[in-house]
Design a protein around this motif. Structure first.
Motif, PDB file in Angstrom:
ATOM      1  N   LYS A  97       0.834  -1.199   0.000  1.00 18.86           N
ATOM      2  CA  LYS A  97       0.000   0.000   0.000  1.00 18.86           C
ATOM      3  C   LYS A  97       0.874   1.257   0.000  1.00 18.86           C
ATOM      4  O   LYS A  97       1.979   1.250   0.528  1.00 18.86           O
ATOM      5  N   SER A  98       0.324   2.331  -0.590  1.00 19.46           N
ATOM      6  CA  SER A  98       0.981   3.633  -0.481  1.00 19.46           C
ATOM      7  C   SER A  98       0.575   4.240   0.858  1.00 19.46           C
ATOM      8  O   SER A  98      -0.610   4.337   1.168  1.00 19.46           O
ATOM      9  N   VAL A  99       1.558   4.627   1.653  1.00 23.20           N
ATOM     10  CA  VAL A  99       1.296   5.108   3.007  1.00 23.20           C
ATOM     11  C   VAL A  99       1.583   6.607   3.065  1.00 23.20           C
ATOM     12  O   VAL A  99       2.687   7.041   2.722  1.00 23.20           O
ATOM     13  N   HIS A 100       0.585   7.390   3.497  1.00 21.57           N
ATOM     14  CA  HIS A 100       0.734   8.837   3.639  1.00 21.57           C
ATOM     15  C   HIS A 100       0.673   9.175   5.122  1.00 21.57           C
ATOM     16  O   HIS A 100      -0.279   8.791   5.812  1.00 21.57           O
ATOM     17  N   PHE A 101       1.673   9.855   5.645  1.00 20.88           N
ATOM     18  CA  PHE A 101       1.734  10.102   7.086  1.00 20.88           C
ATOM     19  C   PHE A 101       2.603  11.325   7.363  1.00 20.88           C
ATOM     20  O   PHE A 101       3.386  11.752   6.506  1.00 20.88           O
ATOM     21  N   GLU A 102       2.422  11.895   8.564  1.00 26.15           N
ATOM     22  CA  GLU A 102       3.277  12.981   9.032  1.00 26.15           C
ATOM     23  C   GLU A 102       4.266  12.405  10.034  1.00 26.15           C
ATOM     24  O   GLU A 102       3.955  11.463  10.755  1.00 26.15           O
ATOM     25  N   TRP A 103       5.452  12.992  10.106  1.00 29.46           N
ATOM     26  CA  TRP A 103       6.531  12.403  10.901  1.00 29.46           C
ATOM     27  C   TRP A 103       7.400  13.539  11.437  1.00 29.46           C
ATOM     28  O   TRP A 103       7.810  14.438  10.691  1.00 29.46           O
ATOM     29  N   MET A 104       7.677  13.476  12.724  1.00 25.59           N
ATOM     30  CA  MET A 104       8.572  14.471  13.331  1.00 25.59           C
ATOM     31  C   MET A 104       9.991  13.934  13.283  1.00 25.59           C
ATOM     32  O   MET A 104      10.294  12.900  13.867  1.00 25.59           O
ATOM     33  N   VAL A 105      10.843  14.629  12.528  1.00 28.76           N
ATOM     34  CA  VAL A 105      12.227  14.183  12.336  1.00 28.76           C
ATOM     35  C   VAL A 105      13.178  15.253  12.894  1.00 28.76           C
ATOM     36  O   VAL A 105      12.742  16.277  13.431  1.00 28.76           O
ATOM     37  N   LYS A 106      14.475  14.995  12.749  1.00 31.41           N
ATOM     38  CA  LYS A 106      15.460  15.941  13.269  1.00 31.41           C
ATOM     39  C   LYS A 106      16.630  16.050  12.307  1.00 31.41           C
ATOM     40  O   LYS A 106      16.976  15.110  11.593  1.00 31.41           O
ATOM     41  N   LYS A 107      17.243  17.234  12.323  1.00 31.30           N
ATOM     42  CA  LYS A 107      18.437  17.444  11.516  1.00 31.30           C
ATOM     43  C   LYS A 107      19.630  16.763  12.191  1.00 31.30           C
ATOM     44  O   LYS A 107      19.517  16.240  13.310  1.00 31.30           O
ATOM     45  N   SER A 108      20.753  16.775  11.525  1.00 30.28           N
ATOM     46  CA  SER A 108      21.956  16.176  12.108  1.00 30.28           C
ATOM     47  C   SER A 108      22.374  16.914  13.380  1.00 30.28           C
ATOM     48  O   SER A 108      23.055  16.360  14.252  1.00 30.28           O
ATOM     49  N   THR A 109      21.928  18.180  13.511  1.00 28.82           N
ATOM     50  CA  THR A 109      22.241  18.955  14.714  1.00 28.82           C
ATOM     51  C   THR A 109      21.279  18.656  15.851  1.00 28.82           C
ATOM     52  O   THR A 109      21.460  19.161  16.960  1.00 28.82           O
ATOM     53  N   GLY A 110      20.232  17.865  15.598  1.00 24.28           N
ATOM     54  CA  GLY A 110      19.246  17.534  16.619  1.00 24.28           C
ATOM     55  C   GLY A 110      18.020  18.420  16.573  1.00 24.28           C
ATOM     56  O   GLY A 110      17.081  18.231  17.340  1.00 24.28           O
ATOM     57  N   GLU A 111      17.985  19.429  15.677  1.00 22.71           N
ATOM     58  CA  GLU A 111      16.855  20.346  15.598  1.00 22.71           C
ATOM     59  C   GLU A 111      15.654  19.627  14.969  1.00 22.71           C
ATOM     60  O   GLU A 111      15.757  19.069  13.871  1.00 22.71           O
ATOM     61  N   PRO A 112      14.483  19.629  15.637  1.00 24.63           N
ATOM     62  CA  PRO A 112      13.325  18.906  15.105  1.00 24.63           C
ATOM     63  C   PRO A 112      12.576  19.722  14.055  1.00 24.63           C
ATOM     64  O   PRO A 112      12.606  20.956  14.067  1.00 24.63           O
ATOM     65  N   PHE A 113      11.918  19.041  13.156  1.00 23.81           N
ATOM     66  CA  PHE A 113      10.998  19.676  12.219  1.00 23.81           C
ATOM     67  C   PHE A 113      10.040  18.612  11.702  1.00 23.81           C
ATOM     68  O   PHE A 113      10.271  17.413  11.835  1.00 23.81           O
ATOM     69  N   TRP A 114       8.916  19.085  11.130  1.00 25.70           N
ATOM     70  CA  TRP A 114       7.835  18.183  10.694  1.00 25.70           C
ATOM     71  C   TRP A 114       7.921  17.942   9.187  1.00 25.70           C
ATOM     72  O   TRP A 114       8.277  18.838   8.435  1.00 25.70           O
ATOM     73  N   THR A 115       7.597  16.692   8.790  1.00 27.23           N
ATOM     74  CA  THR A 115       7.567  16.354   7.368  1.00 27.23           C
ATOM     75  C   THR A 115       6.268  15.642   7.035  1.00 27.23           C
ATOM     76  O   THR A 115       5.707  14.904   7.849  1.00 27.23           O
ATOM     77  N   ASP A 116       5.775  15.907   5.827  1.00 26.35           N
ATOM     78  CA  ASP A 116       4.644  15.177   5.253  1.00 26.35           C
ATOM     79  C   ASP A 116       5.235  14.141   4.292  1.00 26.35           C
ATOM     80  O   ASP A 116       6.029  14.488   3.418  1.00 26.35           O
ATOM     81  N   ASN A 117       4.867  12.858   4.458  1.00 29.38           N
ATOM     82  CA  ASN A 117       5.577  11.770   3.782  1.00 29.38           C
ATOM     83  C   ASN A 117       4.633  10.882   2.992  1.00 29.38           C
ATOM     84  O   ASN A 117       3.476  10.660   3.386  1.00 29.38           O
ATOM     85  N   LEU A 118       5.150  10.355   1.883  1.00 31.99           N
ATOM     86  CA  LEU A 118       4.470   9.347   1.087  1.00 31.99           C
ATOM     87  C   LEU A 118       5.457   8.210   0.842  1.00 31.99           C
ATOM     88  O   LEU A 118       6.543   8.430   0.301  1.00 31.99           O
ATOM     89  N   ALA A 119       5.079   7.002   1.272  1.00 30.34           N
ATOM     90  CA  ALA A 119       5.976   5.841   1.146  1.00 30.34           C
ATOM     91  C   ALA A 119       5.278   4.743   0.352  1.00 30.34           C
ATOM     92  O   ALA A 119       4.094   4.457   0.575  1.00 30.34           O
ATOM     93  N   ARG A 120       6.015   4.145  -0.550  1.00 32.00           N
ATOM     94  CA  ARG A 120       5.473   3.006  -1.311  1.00 32.00           C
ATOM     95  C   ARG A 120       6.633   2.146  -1.804  1.00 32.00           C
ATOM     96  O   ARG A 120       7.782   2.607  -1.914  1.00 32.00           O
ATOM     97  N   VAL A 121       6.297   0.868  -2.089  1.00 32.68           N
ATOM     98  CA  VAL A 121       7.308  -0.082  -2.573  1.00 32.68           C
ATOM     99  C   VAL A 121       7.342  -0.022  -4.098  1.00 32.68           C
ATOM    100  O   VAL A 121       6.293  -0.045  -4.753  1.00 32.68           O
ATOM    101  N   ALA A 122       8.553   0.047  -4.650  1.00 31.28           N
ATOM    102  CA  ALA A 122       8.731   0.085  -6.107  1.00 31.28           C
ATOM    103  C   ALA A 122       9.913  -0.807  -6.473  1.00 31.28           C
ATOM    104  O   ALA A 122      10.770  -1.115  -5.640  1.00 31.28           O
ATOM    105  N   SER A 123       9.926  -1.247  -7.735  1.00 29.32           N
ATOM    106  CA  SER A 123      11.008  -2.096  -8.236  1.00 29.32           C
ATOM    107  C   SER A 123      12.061  -1.217  -8.905  1.00 29.32           C
ATOM    108  O   SER A 123      11.767  -0.489  -9.853  1.00 29.32           O
ATOM    109  N   ILE A 124      13.283  -1.274  -8.378  1.00 27.74           N
ATOM    110  CA  ILE A 124      14.398  -0.493  -8.924  1.00 27.74           C
ATOM    111  C   ILE A 124      15.542  -1.449  -9.209  1.00 27.74           C
ATOM    112  O   ILE A 124      16.050  -2.110  -8.298  1.00 27.74           O
ATOM    113  N   GLY A 125      15.941  -1.531 -10.464  1.00 28.37           N
ATOM    114  CA  GLY A 125      17.034  -2.435 -10.834  1.00 28.37           C
ATOM    115  C   GLY A 125      16.694  -3.896 -10.589  1.00 28.37           C
ATOM    116  O   GLY A 125      17.571  -4.698 -10.281  1.00 28.37           O
ATOM    117  N   GLY A 126      15.407  -4.242 -10.705  1.00 31.48           N
ATOM    118  CA  GLY A 126      15.001  -5.634 -10.516  1.00 31.48           C
ATOM    119  C   GLY A 126      14.828  -6.018  -9.060  1.00 31.48           C
ATOM    120  O   GLY A 126      14.505  -7.170  -8.772  1.00 31.48           O
TER     121      GLY A 126
END
Length: 805
Positions: A495-524
């Motif tokens: 399934k294609s999954v749409h969700f929001e996710w609280m992530v952080k930069k390499s410095t530890g600073e948090p920020f919000w992202t809107d995400n779309l995840a799905r499985v695809a075939s790349i290079g077989g």
């Protein structure tokens, strides 16, 4: 690393040797099998007829015994019938002859004596007479029963014998009857007996005689043993004995041979009996010598049982000569096997040597051809080198050489196309503003990311590749690593999954992202593609819009309250001012009235000062002034500003607010701008339209709040600092006011822009400063104001004002 030529050569040799040895082994195996088969056939030919002969001989003897037994039994049954018929005729003749000249008793006695003296073949047989009413007339076997009523006489098996006889006579006048009866003069042991009875009608007597079945059997046994002794008196071919080990025929008759064994440890009689009990079988042994006249030889016997008699019958033959003949035949077969095996071995050796020579020659030719390919692959990787097909020896390798040369051409063409495709893909992949990450489904790590991904998280490609999604998760419930794992599992289902996710930069600073995840075939291979968009600003806007709506709803309430409070508040302030004025000795209009009333206004003022009345009145006046200020703020909060906007930059406004805050010193407020370090981090901002007075009010309010927060800091070693930053982009001008005070707890952060909500003492804050500031920024300027705080580290307020309004 193994050499294919050496491996192929070794495998070829191994295959040849395996084939040779398998062929040789199979040949030897079949020769040995044939040898064993011929041995078995020779043994069958030599001994098979002997075994059949022994079985037939024993079977013949058993049939002869069975025939003799059946014949004797039939004759004995006929004889007792003949004897009864003869006795009946004799008794009938005597009765008819003397019935007129003798009394009945005398005639009966004469008949009894006559029948009593009759002689039979068997010593235990006799004539008996019983009357039809059950009285024993004659019984030589048991004279004590004569002249007694034996109608109720029972046999040992609880049968009424006389009644059975009477019943038989009534039904058919004569016939056979079987029963158990003790032997005359013997032990009181019941034996099977068969009798024939017949009615003597003139006297109403039953005349009969019988024979014991054991008597017939014993007579048959003697007859059989006598005949066998006559047939085999010259040799010991036949052995007959009981199953208890007693010989019944032969030279050792009468001697129990059950424990007799040969020098080889064979218990002859025991083995013969065991074979007989098992349904018949062969026993091979060496005969014992019971005397000097008896020679010992190797013998094979077949033994079978006669279970009804408890006998066994064995027939044997001397097998010494047969074994000698068999040994000679096996020797001939073994010599032939050795000769054939030697020939096969010589052939295998010759073929093996030939295989080694051919394999070596093939190896040299094959090595030369592989060398051409080795040179090709060594240099062809870096150069466009082709194989010289004129040097190839095998047609198969020539095809490979042609394909390899074609591969070089195709590779060069593919390289060019692949380079074009890679450049196009990378340009598209890296040009998008959304962050894209490609994940390995098994390892759950990123295998590729675009430039936007690296910009999002402030990291380089080496850090991102091989990183797990947990490394960028802020891991704050409910958007923690468990939440990420659940989404990952859902995406794997296709399934294609749409969700929001609280992530952080390499410095530890948090920020919000809107995400779309799905499985695809790349290079077989199946990969998980995640497209991420930074929605931190959007979430802040949403939060601000909710707060703005709340403020607008409160604004209507504030306007009504301000109008209702203004009138009584004006009366209180006016009356308080008049009391102070009309008790003042400095106001000339007060003096005539005071003199008329006999009051000294100086003394009154002195009294009021000493009793604190004057201070109370000033307190009432200050409170009224403060209340009037609150009412004015509520009115400002409730209505849109009518001040005109002007163009300018934000930095001068900030300097004005800092200057105003520096003059606001109060011992009760416990802060002094002279002791606070003001850090200016200004970046040249563009000219835009805004209301300077209102924005100055907002910045001043935030600076004063920061100063008040710093005053509450308990860490004496921390240098009180307020940092003011400016920045801009093509859409917004941003002002950040940050302090290093004690910070704001999470509960207060949620309510900080609500009207009348304050964490300060009642004499310091009204709870309207931040709500009014929020109203000015959001409602009057269409911007946003947000706050971030970490308890113990400080707070940061961010004002975003749109450039185009």
């Amino acid at each position: 690393m193994k050499s294919i030529v050496s491996t192929l050569s070794r495998n070829t040799l191994a295959l040849c040797f395996s084939t040779i040895f398998i062929f040789g082994g199979l040949t030897v195996y079949f020769m040995v099998s044939d040898f064993q088969k011929k041995n078995a056939e020779a043994e069958t030919i030599i001994f098979g007829g002997v075994e059949d002969q022994l079985i037939k001989e024993v079977t013949r003897i058993k049939h002869s015994i069975e025939f003799t037994q059946n014949n004797n039994q039939r004759n004995s049954i006929k004889n007792i019938k003949f004897a009864v018929t003869e006795a009946h005729n004799l008794a009938n003749y005597i009765y008819k002859k003397y019935k007129t000249t003798m009394s009945p008793a005398e005639a009966q006695d004469l008949i009894k004596e006559t029948l009593k003296s009759l002689v039979f073949d068997f010593s235990d047989s006799y004539i008996f007479i019983v009357s039809m009413d059950g009285k024993a007339i004659l019984n030589p076997g048991r004279p004590s029963l004569e002249q007694t009523n034996v109608l109720n006489l029972k046999t040992k098996d609880n049968k009424f014998l006389i009644r059975d006889m009477i019943r038989l006579i009534k039904n058919q006048k004569e016939g056979y009857i079987e029963y158990t009866w003790p032997r005359t003069g013997g032990k009181n042991t019941l034996l099977q007996k068969i009798s024939y009875i017949k009615l003597l009608e003139p006297l109403n007597w039953i005349i009969g005689t019988g024979v014991y079945k054991s008597t017939i059997v014993n007579r048959t046994k003697k007859e059989i043993l006598l005949r066998l002794a006559q047939d085999y008196q010259q040799d010991d071919k036949i052995t007959i004995g009981t199953l208890n080990g007693e010989p019944l025929l032969g030279k050792v008759q009468g001697v129990n041979t059950l424990n007799t064994n040969t020098s080889g440890g064979v218990f002859i009689t025991t083995d013969l009996i065991r074979a007989a009990k098992n349904g018949g079988g062969f026993v091979t042994y060496k005969t014992p010598s019971y005397s000097q006249n008896m020679r010992s030889y190797k013998k094979m016997s077949y033994s079978s049982a006669i279970p009804q008699w408890g006998w066994f019958v064995a027939c044997g033959i001397d097998i010494g000569k047969l074994e000698l003949k068999l040994a000679e035949r096996k020797k001939e077969l073994f010599e032939a096997l050795m000769l054939n095996t030697g020939g096969v071995t010589i052939i295998v050796v010759l073929i093996s040597l030939s295989s080694i020579y051919i394999s070596g020659r093939f190896k040299r030719i094959l090595t030369n051809n592989f060398n051409y390919f080795e040179n090709f692959f060594r240099k062809g990787n870096a150069e466009s080198l082709k194989i010289d097909r004129s040097k190839i020896s095998f047609s198969e390798f020539d095809i490979l050489a042609e394909l390899a040369n074609n591969m070089i051409d195709s590779r060069e063409s593919a390289k060019r196309e692949l380079l074009k495709s890679e450049i196009t893909y990378r340009e598209i992949f890296n040009s998008t503003k959304d962050a894209i990450g490609v994940m390995d489904l098994q390892k759950r790590t990123f295998t590729d990311v675009n430039q936007a991904f690296l910009d999002f998280f402030d990291m380089d490609r080496n850090e991102a590749i091989g990183m797990s999604p947990e490394a960028i998760s802020f891991n704050s419930p409910p958007y923690d690593n468990k939440y990420v794992a659940e989404l990952f599992t859902k995406a794997l289902s296709g399934k294609s999954v749409h969700f929001e996710w609280m992530v952080k930069k390499s410095t530890g600073e948090p920020f919000w992202t809107d995400n779309l995840a799905r499985v695809a075939s790349i290079g077989g291979k199946k990969k998980l593609i995640i497209v991420m968009r930074d929605v931190t600003e959007r979430r802040r806007m949403q939060k601000t819009m909710v707060q703005t709506e709340k403020m607008m709803s409160v604004g209507g309430l504030a306007a009504g309250m301000a109008h209702e409070i203004n009138n009584p508040l004006g009366v209180i302030m006016q009356v308080t001012q008049n009391i102070i004025r009309r008790t003042s000795p400095t106001l000339k209009k007060n003096l005539p009235v005071a003199e008329k009333c006999g009051i000294d206004l100086n003394n009154l003022r002195n009294y009021m000062d000493k009793r604190g009345i004057t201070e109370y009145l000033h307190s009432i006046q200050d409170a009224g002034t403060r209340a009037a200020s609150i009412v004015k703020s509520m009115l400002d909060f409730s209505r849109k500003s009518n001040l005109a906007k002007s163009s300018g930059t934000i930095e001068p406004v900030i300097e004005t607010a800092i200057s105003l805050a520096g003059n606001d010193y109060d011992f009760r407020k416990k802060y002094d701008f002279k002791k606070i370090n003001i850090v200016r981090d200004f970046n040249s901002s563009p000219i835009f339209n805004f209301t300077e007075m209102e924005i100055c009010q907002v910045i001043l309010n935030l600076i004063k709040n920061a100063a008040q927060a710093i005053a509450e800091e308990k860490n004496a070693h921390k240098i009180p600092t307020i940092t003011i930053r400016t920045s801009s982009d093509e859409n917004f001008v941003r002002i950040e006011i940050e302090d290093n005070g004690p910070g704001i707890d999470e509960t207060s952060l949620k309510r900080i822009f609500e009207p009348f909500y304050s964490t300060k003492n009642i004499d310091i804050g009204t709870g309207l400063g931040l709500s009014v500031s929020n109203f000015i920024v959001t409602h009057n300027h269409g911007g946003t104001i947000t706050v971030d705080s970490t308890p113990g580290e400080g707070s940061r307020f961010t004002i975003s004002l749109p450039i185009l309004t």
